[in-house]
Design an enzyme around this catalytic site. Structure first.
Site, PDB file in Angstrom:
ATOM      1  CD  GLU A 244      -2.631  -1.191   2.630  1.00  0.00           C
ATOM      2  OE1 GLU A 244      -3.571  -1.990   2.693  1.00  0.00           O
ATOM      3  OE2 GLU A 244      -2.311  -0.432   3.562  1.00  0.00           O
ATOM      4  CE  LYS A 246       5.530   4.675   6.677  1.00  0.00           C
ATOM      5  NZ  LYS A 246       5.186   6.037   7.064  1.00  0.00           N
ATOM      6  NE  ARG A 251      -3.044   3.648  12.006  1.00  0.00           N
ATOM      7  CZ  ARG A 251      -2.226   2.669  12.380  1.00  0.00           C
ATOM      8  NH1 ARG A 251      -0.967   2.920  12.663  1.00  0.00           N
ATOM      9  NH2 ARG A 251      -2.663   1.426  12.446  1.00  0.00           N
ATOM     10  NE  ARG A 266       1.956   6.704  17.185  1.00  0.00           N
ATOM     11  CZ  ARG A 266       2.856   5.844  16.815  1.00  0.00           C
ATOM     12  NH1 ARG A 266       3.148   5.717  15.570  1.00  0.00           N
ATOM     13  NH2 ARG A 266       3.523   5.140  17.673  1.00  0.00           N
ATOM     14  CD  GLU A 296      -0.967   8.402   8.257  1.00  0.00           C
ATOM     15  OE1 GLU A 296      -1.320   7.564   9.110  1.00  0.00           O
ATOM     16  OE2 GLU A 296       0.079   9.048   8.334  1.00  0.00           O
ATOM     17  CG  PHE A 335      -4.613   1.706   6.204  1.00  0.00           C
ATOM     18  CD1 PHE A 335      -4.542   1.115   7.451  1.00  0.00           C
ATOM     19  CD2 PHE A 335      -4.147   3.002   6.051  1.00  0.00           C
ATOM     20  CE1 PHE A 335      -4.013   1.807   8.526  1.00  0.00           C
ATOM     21  CE2 PHE A 335      -3.614   3.704   7.129  1.00  0.00           C
ATOM     22  CZ  PHE A 335      -3.554   3.097   8.377  1.00  0.00           C
ATOM     23  NE  ARG A 413       7.634  -0.011  16.509  1.00  0.00           N
ATOM     24  CZ  ARG A 413       7.110   1.038  15.875  1.00  0.00           C
ATOM     25  NH1 ARG A 413       6.944   0.999  14.567  1.00  0.00           N
ATOM     26  NH2 ARG A 413       6.773   2.114  16.542  1.00  0.00           N
ATOM     27  CE  LYS A 419       8.437   1.855  10.688  1.00  0.00           C
ATOM     28  NZ  LYS A 419       7.986   2.759  11.701  1.00  0.00           N
TER      29      LYS A 419
HETATM   30  P1  ATP Z   1       5.327   4.195  13.736  1.00  0.00           P
HETATM   31  O1  ATP Z   1       3.919   4.575  13.496  1.00  0.00           O
HETATM   32  O2  ATP Z   1       5.713   2.939  13.069  1.00  0.00           O
HETATM   33  O3  ATP Z   1       5.740   4.290  15.175  1.00  0.00           O
HETATM   34  P2  ATP Z   1       5.976   6.701  12.633  1.00  0.00           P
HETATM   35  O4  ATP Z   1       4.781   7.311  13.242  1.00  0.00           O
HETATM   36  O5  ATP Z   1       7.267   7.432  12.686  1.00  0.00           O
HETATM   37  O6  ATP Z   1       6.257   5.248  13.110  1.00  0.00           O
HETATM   38  P3  ATP Z   1       6.342   5.688  10.165  1.00  0.00           P
HETATM   39  O7  ATP Z   1       7.453   4.861  10.639  1.00  0.00           O
HETATM   40  O8  ATP Z   1       6.745   6.712   9.170  1.00  0.00           O
HETATM   41  O9  ATP Z   1       5.569   6.466  11.205  1.00  0.00           O
HETATM   42  O10 ATP Z   1       5.183   4.713   9.604  1.00  0.00           O
HETATM   43  C1  ATP Z   1       4.100   4.151  10.280  1.00  0.00           C
HETATM   44  C2  ATP Z   1       2.859   5.024  10.139  1.00  0.00           C
HETATM   45  O11 ATP Z   1       2.531   5.201   8.765  1.00  0.00           O
HETATM   46  C3  ATP Z   1       1.581   4.421  10.689  1.00  0.00           C
HETATM   47  O12 ATP Z   1       1.480   4.582  12.080  1.00  0.00           O
HETATM   48  C4  ATP Z   1       0.497   5.193   9.938  1.00  0.00           C
HETATM   49  O13 ATP Z   1       0.159   6.352  10.645  1.00  0.00           O
HETATM   50  C5  ATP Z   1       1.175   5.596   8.649  1.00  0.00           C
HETATM   51  N1  ATP Z   1       0.629   4.985   7.417  1.00  0.00           N
HETATM   52  C6  ATP Z   1       0.614   5.611   6.223  1.00  0.00           C
HETATM   53  N2  ATP Z   1       0.106   4.835   5.276  1.00  0.00           N
HETATM   54  C7  ATP Z   1      -0.243   3.657   5.852  1.00  0.00           C
HETATM   55  C8  ATP Z   1      -0.823   2.440   5.379  1.00  0.00           C
HETATM   56  N3  ATP Z   1      -1.154   2.269   4.111  1.00  0.00           N
HETATM   57  N4  ATP Z   1      -1.016   1.431   6.276  1.00  0.00           N
HETATM   58  C9  ATP Z   1      -0.691   1.596   7.574  1.00  0.00           C
HETATM   59  N5  ATP Z   1      -0.127   2.730   8.080  1.00  0.00           N
HETATM   60  C10 ATP Z   1       0.091   3.755   7.235  1.00  0.00           C
END
Ligand code: ATP
Length: 567
Positions: A244, A246, A251, A266, A296, A335, A413, A419
């Site tokens: 998908e 990103k 969130r 989140r 998101e 999603f 996690r 990712k």
């Molecule tokens: P994390 O959420 O893993 O702690 P983070 O907030 O720094 O880390 P990233 O590492 O950049 O974010 O990526 C995870 C986040 O990406 C998810 O928490 C969600 O908010 C976002 N996201 C974007 N697109 C998607 C998708 N298609 N499916 C799930 N999450 C997505």
């Protein structure tokens, strides 16, 4: 129950650092606590006055609390402030100045007063809060005053966190940690410690097993692991996978019950008031009696092109919401689906949840649509989708398992979601969300600002923020100038108890671990200077602030260890 009984638990918890000791202190208390008081006692022991997701806070800063202390102690405010400067803690200040009384307050009285303070709003609310707290402090003993003041400012300085409380509940009511797994599951679907405490005390494990998803109670979000190499994706996920786009936004967990819709962040905060446009859009385009959607939210322009995360953050405001809806429109990219028509979907596999998600999305519109995705197991197709997403300006892709075990792991996690971001393709390590715990003063061009920030990762085992890097590059001149302004209110005289740093790495200023920054790093190496398992991030570059993350949601020591081992 007397509030003093809880104070008797707070006191040792403040001193003890061993996990076993903390658990046994808490478990002993839970065993003796009357059933009717268990819920409230559990909230207070977690340092809150409600569940994490309700986020009820008193809204009083140290400054206001000191005014209450001054009234209750009949002491000049200047003198109170001076003492606070010395102690650096509203609790200790209150303890030293108020509370000459012997008899103990009841838990009920303290809890009710704190809720009255939290509930006050409007023009005169500040005066009301100060007075109500002063009245409470006036009838408290000095020890009680210390913890009341800390509860009010939300800084308990205790070693026990939610995990220790869950352990202790299991030990107290089942005799061992055997219920911990079930409690964890229940907590992720329903993060309300008080409710879980009542449930396990009354109905033991059987009761906990029945705890499920509840409307308007946010579920902890599922998180993704980061892949070290493209190859690793195929080691972790066999068979077909959903790839998908990103999105780089916020969130959003959307709870829908008929016309009643709430959005949670989140961090489990209710952010509905900031996004009435998203709520309206969901009302028009989602068809179900009740459901919980995961997606998101991103800022978009009039043509639907994605805009930056920084722009979206301007939507996080109390005032001018309507103006900003027009200025910065939002589209929600969906999603996942966690709950449908009265039934939890958490234990269903991703294909089943996605099918259900598709069935409720009536129409794909400019304000809500399904996330861009392909389903494949072909590496070439994944690579080309990834490249296409990067060209569009996306951060990368999220790759999701479609196996039978691809359940929604709330609050976890794991490798069911991976990712894969553009930084890997560039040969960079990745981005890390680090907590700023100190700063070194700047010289020359940077005089008056900071030369670098001391940044840490979070270790959930030791419950400490452990230093990982010194961050000095990536800031614009404007950002550099603004740094002291941003961090001033988090300055603390000494190293915060929750920060672990080596003596050799003493910054000029210490900060309370609150602010999270996103940092791009080039390499993780061994370093004797840092406390994060002796690992350090080399060549860090500042990318942006992460106001949507709390310090406890920063990158963990476990994640960086994982990364380092795979080198
Ligand atoms: P994390 O959420 O893993 O702690 P983070 O907030 O720094 O880390 P990233 O590492 O950049 O974010 O990526 C995870 C986040 O990406 C998810 O928490 C969600 O908010 C976002 N996201 C974007 N697109 C998607 C998708 N298609 N499916 C799930 N999450 C997505």
């Amino acid at each position: 129950m007397k509030f003093g009984k809880i104070v008797d638990v707070f006191e040792p918890l403040e001193k003890v650092t061993s996990g076993n000791k903390i658990r046994s202190i808490l478990a002993d208390f839970f065993k003796k606590c009357p059933a009717s008081e268990l819920k409230v006692a559990t909230y207070l022991l977690s340092g809150r006055i409600s569940s994490e997701y309700k986020g009820v806070i008193t809204g009083m800063s140290n400054k206001l609390v000191l005014r209450s202390v001054s009234i209750a102690a009949k002491k000049d405010l200047k003198k109170v402030n001076e003492l606070f400067k010395r102690t650096g803690d509203a609790g200790l200040t209150a303890q030293q100045l108020v509370g000459r009384r012997r008899e103990s307050l009841s838990v009920k009285k303290v809890f009710q007063s704190l809720h009255k303070i939290a509930g006050a709003s409007g023009a005169k609310s500040q005066d009301f809060k100060i007075k109500e707290l002063a009245n409470l402090l006036r009838i408290a003993s000095s020890k009680e005053a210390k913890y009341i003041a800390r509860l009010v400012v939300g800084k308990m300085r205790l070693g026990a966190g939610d995990r220790a409380i869950l352990d202790a509940l299991s030990i107290a009511f089942t005799g061992s940690k055997e219920a911990r797994k079930e409690l964890d599951k229940a907590y992720q679907a329903n993060p309300d410690l008080g409710y879980l405490a009542e449930m396990i005390s009354r109905r033991k494990i059987r009761g906990i097993k029945t705890v499920g998803v509840v409307f308007k109670r946010p579920i902890k979000v599922m998180l993704a692991q980061r892949a070290k190499s493209f190859q690793e994706i195929f080691e972790k996920i066999k068979g077909e996978m959903a790839v998908e786009e990103k999105y780089d936004g916020e969130r959003m967990q959307v709870h829908v019950q008929g016309k009643n819709i709430r959005i949670f962040s989140r961090r489990l905060e209710d952010i509905s008031r900031q996004y009435p446009d998203v709520i309206d859009c969901i009302r028009r385009n989602i068809r179900c009696k009740s459901c919980i959607l995961d997606g998101e939210g991103c800022a978009v322009d009039k043509k639907g092109r994605l805009l930056s995360f920084q722009l979206l953050m301007q939507r996080r405001r109390k005032y001018d919401v309507e103006k900003y809806i027009k200025k910065i429109p939002v589209c929600l990219f969906l999603f996942d689906l966690l709950f449908l028509n009265g039934k939890s979907c958490l234990q269903e596999d991703y294909p089943a949840r996605y099918k259900a998600l598709k069935s409720v999305v009536k129409k794909q519109t400019s304000c809500a649509k399904l996330a861009n995705r392909i389903v494949t197991k072909n590496p070439k197709k994944i690579q080309s989708f990834f490249n296409k997403m990067l060209k569009k300006g996306a951060e990368g892709v999220m790759i999701k398992s479609m196996e039978n075990d691809s359940v929604y792991k709330a609050g976890t996690r794991g490798w069911l979601w991976i990712k894969w971001k553009k930084e890997y393709a560039k040969g960079m390590v990745d981005t890390f969300d680090l907590v700023v715990v100190g700063a070194f003063r700047g010289h020359g061009k940077r005089a008056g600002s900071y030369g670098s920030l001391l940044c840490a990762v979070y270790n959930s085992k030791t419950r400490k923020f452990e230093t990982f890097t010194k961050l000095g590059s990536g800031f614009t001149d404007k950002q550099l100038k603004e740094l002291p302004k941003i961090f001033r209110k988090y300055e603390s005289k000494e190293k915060d108890k929750r920060v672990s740093a080596k003596k050799e790495l003493k910054p000029d200023l210490w900060f309370k671990p609150v602010i999270v920054v996103e940092v791009l790093g080039a390499e993780i190496t061994k370093s004797p200077l840092h406390t994060a398992e002796g690992l350090a991030l080399r060549f860090p570059r500042f990318l942006r602030f992460r106001p949507d993350k709390s310090a406890y949601q920063a990158t963990s020591v476990k994640e960086i260890l994982n990364f380092y081992k795979k080198k």
